[in-house]
Write a protein that holds these residues in place. Structure first.
Motif, PDB file in Angstrom:
ATOM      1  N   ARG A 126      -2.499  11.217 -16.206  1.00  0.00           N
ATOM      2  CA  ARG A 126      -3.199  11.169 -17.493  1.00  0.00           C
ATOM      3  C   ARG A 126      -2.699  10.015 -18.356  1.00  0.00           C
ATOM      4  O   ARG A 126      -3.500   9.277 -18.948  1.00  0.00           O
ATOM      5  N   CYS A 127      -1.371   9.810 -18.421  1.00  0.00           N
ATOM      6  CA  CYS A 127      -0.813   8.712 -19.204  1.00  0.00           C
ATOM      7  C   CYS A 127      -1.111   7.365 -18.546  1.00  0.00           C
ATOM      8  O   CYS A 127      -1.310   6.358 -19.236  1.00  0.00           O
ATOM      9  N   TYR A 128      -1.142   7.383 -17.218  1.00  0.00           N
ATOM     10  CA  TYR A 128      -1.466   6.154 -16.497  1.00  0.00           C
ATOM     11  C   TYR A 128      -2.868   5.666 -16.864  1.00  0.00           C
ATOM     12  O   TYR A 128      -3.091   4.464 -17.058  1.00  0.00           O
ATOM     13  N   GLU A 129      -3.822   6.590 -16.979  1.00  0.00           N
ATOM     14  CA  GLU A 129      -5.195   6.208 -17.290  1.00  0.00           C
ATOM     15  C   GLU A 129      -5.319   5.587 -18.676  1.00  0.00           C
ATOM     16  O   GLU A 129      -6.273   4.851 -18.950  1.00  0.00           O
ATOM     17  N   LYS A 130      -4.362   5.846 -19.558  1.00  0.00           N
ATOM     18  CA  LYS A 130      -4.403   5.304 -20.912  1.00  0.00           C
ATOM     19  C   LYS A 130      -3.813   3.893 -21.003  1.00  0.00           C
ATOM     20  O   LYS A 130      -3.917   3.244 -22.041  1.00  0.00           O
ATOM     21  N   LEU A 131      -3.218   3.424 -19.910  1.00  0.00           N
ATOM     22  CA  LEU A 131      -2.616   2.102 -19.922  1.00  0.00           C
ATOM     23  C   LEU A 131      -3.693   1.020 -19.919  1.00  0.00           C
ATOM     24  O   LEU A 131      -4.810   1.243 -19.445  1.00  0.00           O
ATOM     25  N   PRO A 132      -3.406  -0.184 -20.437  1.00  0.00           N
ATOM     26  CA  PRO A 132      -4.368  -1.287 -20.402  1.00  0.00           C
ATOM     27  C   PRO A 132      -4.814  -1.596 -18.979  1.00  0.00           C
ATOM     28  O   PRO A 132      -4.023  -1.458 -18.032  1.00  0.00           O
ATOM     29  N   LEU A 133      -6.045  -2.017 -18.830  1.00  0.00           N
ATOM     30  CA  LEU A 133      -6.627  -2.247 -17.510  1.00  0.00           C
ATOM     31  C   LEU A 133      -5.809  -3.247 -16.696  1.00  0.00           C
ATOM     32  O   LEU A 133      -5.553  -3.021 -15.502  1.00  0.00           O
ATOM     33  N   GLU A 134      -5.420  -4.365 -17.309  1.00  0.00           N
ATOM     34  CA  GLU A 134      -4.676  -5.376 -16.570  1.00  0.00           C
ATOM     35  C   GLU A 134      -3.333  -4.843 -16.076  1.00  0.00           C
ATOM     36  O   GLU A 134      -2.887  -5.163 -14.984  1.00  0.00           O
ATOM     37  N   LEU A 135      -2.686  -4.007 -16.899  1.00  0.00           N
ATOM     38  CA  LEU A 135      -1.412  -3.422 -16.495  1.00  0.00           C
ATOM     39  C   LEU A 135      -1.610  -2.466 -15.326  1.00  0.00           C
ATOM     40  O   LEU A 135      -0.817  -2.452 -14.382  1.00  0.00           O
ATOM     41  N   LYS A 136      -2.701  -1.686 -15.361  1.00  0.00           N
ATOM     42  CA  LYS A 136      -2.974  -0.763 -14.258  1.00  0.00           C
ATOM     43  C   LYS A 136      -3.238  -1.526 -12.966  1.00  0.00           C
ATOM     44  O   LYS A 136      -2.805  -1.115 -11.888  1.00  0.00           O
ATOM     45  N   LYS A 137      -3.959  -2.651 -13.061  1.00  0.00           N
ATOM     46  CA  LYS A 137      -4.231  -3.454 -11.867  1.00  0.00           C
ATOM     47  C   LYS A 137      -2.921  -3.994 -11.282  1.00  0.00           C
ATOM     48  O   LYS A 137      -2.736  -3.986 -10.061  1.00  0.00           O
ATOM     49  N   ARG A 138      -2.047  -4.447 -12.165  1.00  0.00           N
ATOM     50  CA  ARG A 138      -0.779  -4.987 -11.676  1.00  0.00           C
ATOM     51  C   ARG A 138       0.066  -3.898 -11.027  1.00  0.00           C
ATOM     52  O   ARG A 138       0.678  -4.109  -9.971  1.00  0.00           O
ATOM     53  N   LEU A 139       0.110  -2.714 -11.644  1.00  0.00           N
ATOM     54  CA  LEU A 139       0.854  -1.607 -11.071  1.00  0.00           C
ATOM     55  C   LEU A 139       0.285  -1.184  -9.722  1.00  0.00           C
ATOM     56  O   LEU A 139       1.019  -0.844  -8.795  1.00  0.00           O
ATOM     57  N   LYS A 140      -1.047  -1.221  -9.614  1.00  0.00           N
ATOM     58  CA  LYS A 140      -1.684  -0.840  -8.355  1.00  0.00           C
ATOM     59  C   LYS A 140      -1.311  -1.817  -7.253  1.00  0.00           C
ATOM     60  O   LYS A 140      -1.016  -1.420  -6.120  1.00  0.00           O
ATOM     61  N   ARG A 141      -1.329  -3.128  -7.585  1.00  0.00           N
ATOM     62  CA  ARG A 141      -0.956  -4.130  -6.578  1.00  0.00           C
ATOM     63  C   ARG A 141       0.484  -3.945  -6.128  1.00  0.00           C
ATOM     64  O   ARG A 141       0.795  -4.026  -4.938  1.00  0.00           O
ATOM     65  N   LEU A 142       1.378  -3.690  -7.098  1.00  0.00           N
ATOM     66  CA  LEU A 142       2.784  -3.481  -6.750  1.00  0.00           C
ATOM     67  C   LEU A 142       2.963  -2.233  -5.891  1.00  0.00           C
ATOM     68  O   LEU A 142       3.761  -2.220  -4.946  1.00  0.00           O
ATOM     69  N   SER A 143       2.215  -1.176  -6.214  1.00  0.00           N
ATOM     70  CA  SER A 143       2.301   0.061  -5.449  1.00  0.00           C
ATOM     71  C   SER A 143       1.799  -0.135  -4.023  1.00  0.00           C
ATOM     72  O   SER A 143       2.408   0.344  -3.070  1.00  0.00           O
ATOM     73  N   GLU A 144       0.699  -0.846  -3.885  1.00  0.00           N
ATOM     74  CA  GLU A 144       0.154  -1.094  -2.548  1.00  0.00           C
ATOM     75  C   GLU A 144       1.085  -1.968  -1.728  1.00  0.00           C
ATOM     76  O   GLU A 144       1.260  -1.748  -0.525  1.00  0.00           O
ATOM     77  N   LEU A 145       1.706  -2.963  -2.368  1.00  0.00           N
ATOM     78  CA  LEU A 145       2.648  -3.821  -1.661  1.00  0.00           C
ATOM     79  C   LEU A 145       3.852  -3.030  -1.181  1.00  0.00           C
ATOM     80  O   LEU A 145       4.303  -3.172  -0.031  1.00  0.00           O
ATOM     81  N   ALA A 146       4.378  -2.154  -2.048  1.00  0.00           N
ATOM     82  CA  ALA A 146       5.521  -1.327  -1.668  1.00  0.00           C
ATOM     83  C   ALA A 146       5.156  -0.377  -0.536  1.00  0.00           C
ATOM     84  O   ALA A 146       5.952  -0.130   0.372  1.00  0.00           O
ATOM     85  N   ALA A 147       3.927   0.173  -0.594  1.00  0.00           N
ATOM     86  CA  ALA A 147       3.482   1.091   0.456  1.00  0.00           C
ATOM     87  C   ALA A 147       3.348   0.381   1.797  1.00  0.00           C
ATOM     88  O   ALA A 147       3.688   0.937   2.842  1.00  0.00           O
TER      89      ALA A 147
END
Length: 225
Positions: free
Chosen positions: A191-212
């Protein structure tokens, strides 16, 4: 020394050097007899005395700002003594384990590396760094820094108490069944993640996918379940 103008202390040092003798650290005169040595410094035997009470000193003499004191006088001055080297602490003091320490002398009981202000963990009167505390005694909660005595939540490559594993933004309790993402090395609920700015969410997603991909090339996803 011909042709040179010297003050009396320097004249005495030059004289002692020429005679192969020592200079008394108390009176700065040449020591004609056998000197009394203390920590590589020479004294006339009758000048090796406490600066305050003038009593003859022993091997328990304490040095402070270039002056020597007997142990009772030194203790009355309120100067902290290092728990490791037993010498006065004139600079920064570390208070831990019921003692006081030079910063560089407060070290891990296992690896002997100074903590230098970093977190330490105590056990049976000794201090340990996080790595060796975990190796010797078990997991430490990343949030509260206490040893985890019950169930351990393993997430984000860290250990957490069950009650401490919560969203770092809204503090709502999390379990490994909840969806969450890593942000600033801490969990954030969906829920808190969805409230983050779009660009920040995109960056977090890329980092998460890279780590995975690094952890498991066949599995790519956001967050944890």
């Amino acid at each position: 020394m011909t042709g040179r103008h010297l003050c009396r202390p320097c004249h005495n040092r030059e004289k002692a050097k020429g005679l192969g003798k020592h200079i008394c650290q108390r009176c700065h005169l040449v020591i004609e007899e056998q000197p009394l040595m203390f920590r590589s410094d020479a004294y006339h035997p009758d000048h090796f005395s406490c600066t305050h009470c003038r009593k003859e000193l022993t091997s328990e003499a304490r040095e402070l700002k270039g002056e020597l004191y007997c142990l009772p006088c030194h203790d009355k001055m309120g100067v902290p003594i290092c728990g490791a080297c037993r010498r006065p602490i004139e600079g920064r003091v570390v208070n831990a384990l019921g003692k006081q320490w030079h910063v560089e002398h407060f070290v891990c009981a296992k690896c002997e590396k100074p903590f230098l202000g970093h977190r330490h963990y105590e056990k049976k009167g000794l201090a340990y760094c996080e790595t060796h505390y975990n190796q010797l005694f078990g997991d430490v909660c990343y949030s509260c820094s206490h040893v985890i005595e019950g169930d351990v939540v393993s997430a984000l490559n860290k250990a957490w108490c069950v009650n401490c594993f919560s969203c770092s933004t809204c503090n709502s309790k999390l379990t490994l069944k909840n969806k969450f993402v890593e942000f600033d090395m801490k969990p954030v609920c969906k829920r808190c993640y969805e409230k983050l700015p779009l660009e920040l969410k995109k960056r977090l997603k890329r980092l998460s996918e890279l780590a995975a991909r690094k952890a498991n090339p066949k599995s790519v996803g956001l967050g944890s379940t």
